[in-house]
Design an enzyme around this catalytic site. Structure first.
Site, PDB file in Angstrom:
ATOM      1  CG  PHE A   1       9.977   6.433   0.811  1.00 41.65           C
ATOM      2  CD1 PHE A   1      10.646   5.966  -0.308  1.00 41.65           C
ATOM      3  CD2 PHE A   1       9.552   5.502   1.761  1.00 41.65           C
ATOM      4  CE1 PHE A   1      10.873   4.603  -0.495  1.00 41.65           C
ATOM      5  CE2 PHE A   1       9.766   4.136   1.576  1.00 41.65           C
ATOM      6  CZ  PHE A   1      10.437   3.692   0.449  1.00 41.65           C
ATOM      7  N   GLY A   2      10.651   7.947   3.841  1.00 37.23           N
ATOM      8  CA  GLY A   2      11.011   7.246   5.076  1.00 37.23           C
ATOM      9  C   GLY A   2      12.295   7.773   5.692  1.00 37.23           C
ATOM     10  CE1 TYR A   3      13.284   5.661  10.816  1.00 40.48           C
ATOM     11  CE2 TYR A   3      12.278   4.096   9.303  1.00 40.48           C
ATOM     12  CZ  TYR A   3      12.366   4.662  10.556  1.00 40.48           C
ATOM     13  OH  TYR A   3      11.525   4.231  11.558  1.00 40.48           O
TER      14      TYR A   3
ATOM     15  CG  ASP B   1       8.062  -6.230   6.056  1.00 40.39           C
ATOM     16  OD1 ASP B   1       7.178  -5.352   5.931  1.00 40.39           O
ATOM     17  OD2 ASP B   1       8.511  -6.560   7.168  1.00 40.39           O
TER      18      ASP B   1
ATOM     19  N   GLY C   1       0.826  -1.202   0.000  1.00 41.28           N
ATOM     20  CA  GLY C   1       0.000   0.000   0.000  1.00 41.28           C
ATOM     21  C   GLY C   1       0.859   1.250   0.000  1.00 41.28           C
TER      22      GLY C   1
ATOM     23  CG  HIS D   1      17.320  -1.163   0.957  1.00 38.97           C
ATOM     24  ND1 HIS D   1      17.743   0.136   0.774  1.00 38.97           N
ATOM     25  CD2 HIS D   1      15.993  -1.066   1.233  1.00 38.97           C
ATOM     26  CE1 HIS D   1      16.732   0.964   0.959  1.00 38.97           C
ATOM     27  NE2 HIS D   1      15.653   0.262   1.234  1.00 38.97           N
TER      28      HIS D   1
ATOM     29  CE  LYS E   1       7.825  -0.932   1.499  1.00 41.02           C
ATOM     30  NZ  LYS E   1       7.256  -2.166   2.083  1.00 41.02           N
TER      31      LYS E   1
HETATM   32  P1  ITT Z   1       3.643  -1.976   2.978  1.00 46.27           P
HETATM   33  O1  ITT Z   1       3.693  -2.853   4.204  1.00 46.27           O
HETATM   34  O2  ITT Z   1       2.253  -1.694   2.520  1.00 46.27           O
HETATM   35  O3  ITT Z   1       4.520  -2.478   1.878  1.00 46.27           O
HETATM   36  P2  ITT Z   1       5.069  -0.089   4.692  1.00 46.27           P
HETATM   37  O4  ITT Z   1       5.366   1.366   4.581  1.00 46.27           O
HETATM   38  O5  ITT Z   1       4.387  -0.557   5.957  1.00 46.27           O
HETATM   39  O6  ITT Z   1       4.249  -0.515   3.388  1.00 46.27           O
HETATM   40  P3  ITT Z   1       7.441  -1.631   5.404  1.00 46.27           P
HETATM   41  O7  ITT Z   1       6.802  -2.196   6.623  1.00 46.27           O
HETATM   42  O8  ITT Z   1       8.228  -2.542   4.545  1.00 46.27           O
HETATM   43  O9  ITT Z   1       6.383  -0.889   4.468  1.00 46.27           O
HETATM   44  O10 ITT Z   1       8.448  -0.422   5.712  1.00 46.27           O
HETATM   45  C1  ITT Z   1       8.649   0.050   6.984  1.00 46.27           C
HETATM   46  C2  ITT Z   1       9.088   1.471   6.968  1.00 46.27           C
HETATM   47  O11 ITT Z   1      10.478   1.521   6.657  1.00 46.27           O
HETATM   48  C3  ITT Z   1       8.422   2.394   5.946  1.00 46.27           C
HETATM   49  O12 ITT Z   1       7.213   2.894   6.410  1.00 46.27           O
HETATM   50  C4  ITT Z   1       9.466   3.485   5.796  1.00 46.27           C
HETATM   51  O13 ITT Z   1       9.377   4.393   6.862  1.00 46.27           O
HETATM   52  C5  ITT Z   1      10.763   2.698   5.955  1.00 46.27           C
HETATM   53  N1  ITT Z   1      11.340   2.350   4.655  1.00 46.27           N
HETATM   54  C6  ITT Z   1      11.073   1.270   3.876  1.00 46.27           C
HETATM   55  N2  ITT Z   1      11.810   1.301   2.755  1.00 46.27           N
HETATM   56  C7  ITT Z   1      12.557   2.421   2.818  1.00 46.27           C
HETATM   57  C8  ITT Z   1      13.500   3.016   1.968  1.00 46.27           C
HETATM   58  O14 ITT Z   1      13.838   2.483   0.811  1.00 46.27           O
HETATM   59  N3  ITT Z   1      14.047   4.176   2.345  1.00 46.27           N
HETATM   60  C9  ITT Z   1      13.718   4.759   3.509  1.00 46.27           C
HETATM   61  N4  ITT Z   1      12.836   4.267   4.373  1.00 46.27           N
HETATM   62  C10 ITT Z   1      12.247   3.097   4.031  1.00 46.27           C
END
Ligand code: ITT
Length: 233
Positions: A176-178, A84, A16, A204, A20
């Site tokens: 995004f994210g970190y 994940d 979702g 990764h 990604k």
């Molecule tokens: P889905 O489970 O629907 O795939 P999610 O956002 O919950 O979406 P994850 O549990 O795999 O996905 O990811 C955990 C968190 O890690 C995500 O919300 C981001 O904050 C971070 N993250 C994942 N991939 C990343 C990336 O490539 N760069 C930076 N942060 C990332």
């Protein structure tokens, strides 16, 4: 059943997370003329999967299985591809890891936004000298393939990881994210200072997806071989 599915294989991105999807689409483009790639949005599917497992692999499999069950019967040849991902910080004994999306405690109980998690990580890392960290992605593939020779189904996982360091402050505005606080070893840059194409040349997620594509080609070849041996369920 969708009309395109008769002779074609559908890969459905079981996530979702639109960020990604943006990264994975270019990695999966043109892998084969007979494969179509869909995200959940393309298919009008909204589904929340509770990530109840304690490993990236477990949660990736949960997501892939949920999508296959949800879309049962829609495609003759369907593969769910779930990702994940966790950020594993050495000085935090591997945290946030599988809890990366839910790292920052939120007083009102709502799920933390990316920014909440980044702020919390920087707080936890204040004054910490060892800033080594690793991003790890596990891809789960679950396939259900119908063919003239009979049905074939499989589950498979593979992973990709990249090492780096947690910066003292946010740098860069991409990704995004970190991403703004993860500096990739050997580049002197955070992921947030890279375009999607640059991040996809070394990340990764890209390593895991490339491995998944190679493994998938082998599995599909096996599925069309007369003496096929299905993978473990
Ligand atoms: P889905 O489970 O629907 O795939 P999610 O956002 O919950 O979406 P994850 O549990 O795999 O996905 O990811 C955990 C968190 O890690 C995500 O919300 C981001 O904050 C971070 N993250 C994942 N991939 C990343 C990336 O490539 N760069 C930076 N942060 C990332």
């Amino acid at each position: 059943m969708d009309p395109v599915s008769e002779n074609r294989t559908a890969i459905v991105l079981a996530t979702g997370n639109r960020d990604k999807v943006k990264e994975m689409r270019p990695l999966l483009e043109n892998i084969s003329p007979s494969i179509d790639v869909f995200c959940l949005r393309d298919l009008g599917v909204e589904i929340e999967v509770d990530e109840t497992e304690e490993t990236l692999e477990g949660n990736a499999l949960l997501k892939a299985r949920a999508i296959i069950s949800h879309l049962a019967g829609r495609f003759r040849r369907m593969i769910a591809l779930a990702d994940d991902t966790g950020l594993e910080v050495d000085s935090l004994q591997g945290a946030p890891g599988v809890y990366s999306a839910r790292f920052a405690p939120m007083p009102d109980g709502r799920p933390p936004a990316y920014e909440d998690n980044v702020r919390y990580l920087l707080e936890r890392m204040q004054g910490v000298e060892n800033r080594k960290a690793h991003f790890r992605t596990v891809i789960a593939l679950k396939g259900c393939i119908q063919s003239a020779g009979g049905d074939f189904s499989f589950e498979h996982t593979c992973e990709g990881s990249v090492s780096g360091t947690i910066t003292l402050e946010r740098t860069g505005s991409e990704g995004f994210g970190y991403d703004p606080v993860f500096m990739v070893n050997g580049t002197g840059r955070t992921y947030a200072e890279m375009s999607i194409a640059e991040k996809n040349s070394l990340s990764h997620r890209a390593l895991a997806v490339r491995k998944a594509v190679a493994d998938l080609n082998n599995i599909l070849q096996q599925s069309s071989s007369p003496n096929r041996q299905p993978e473990k369920q």
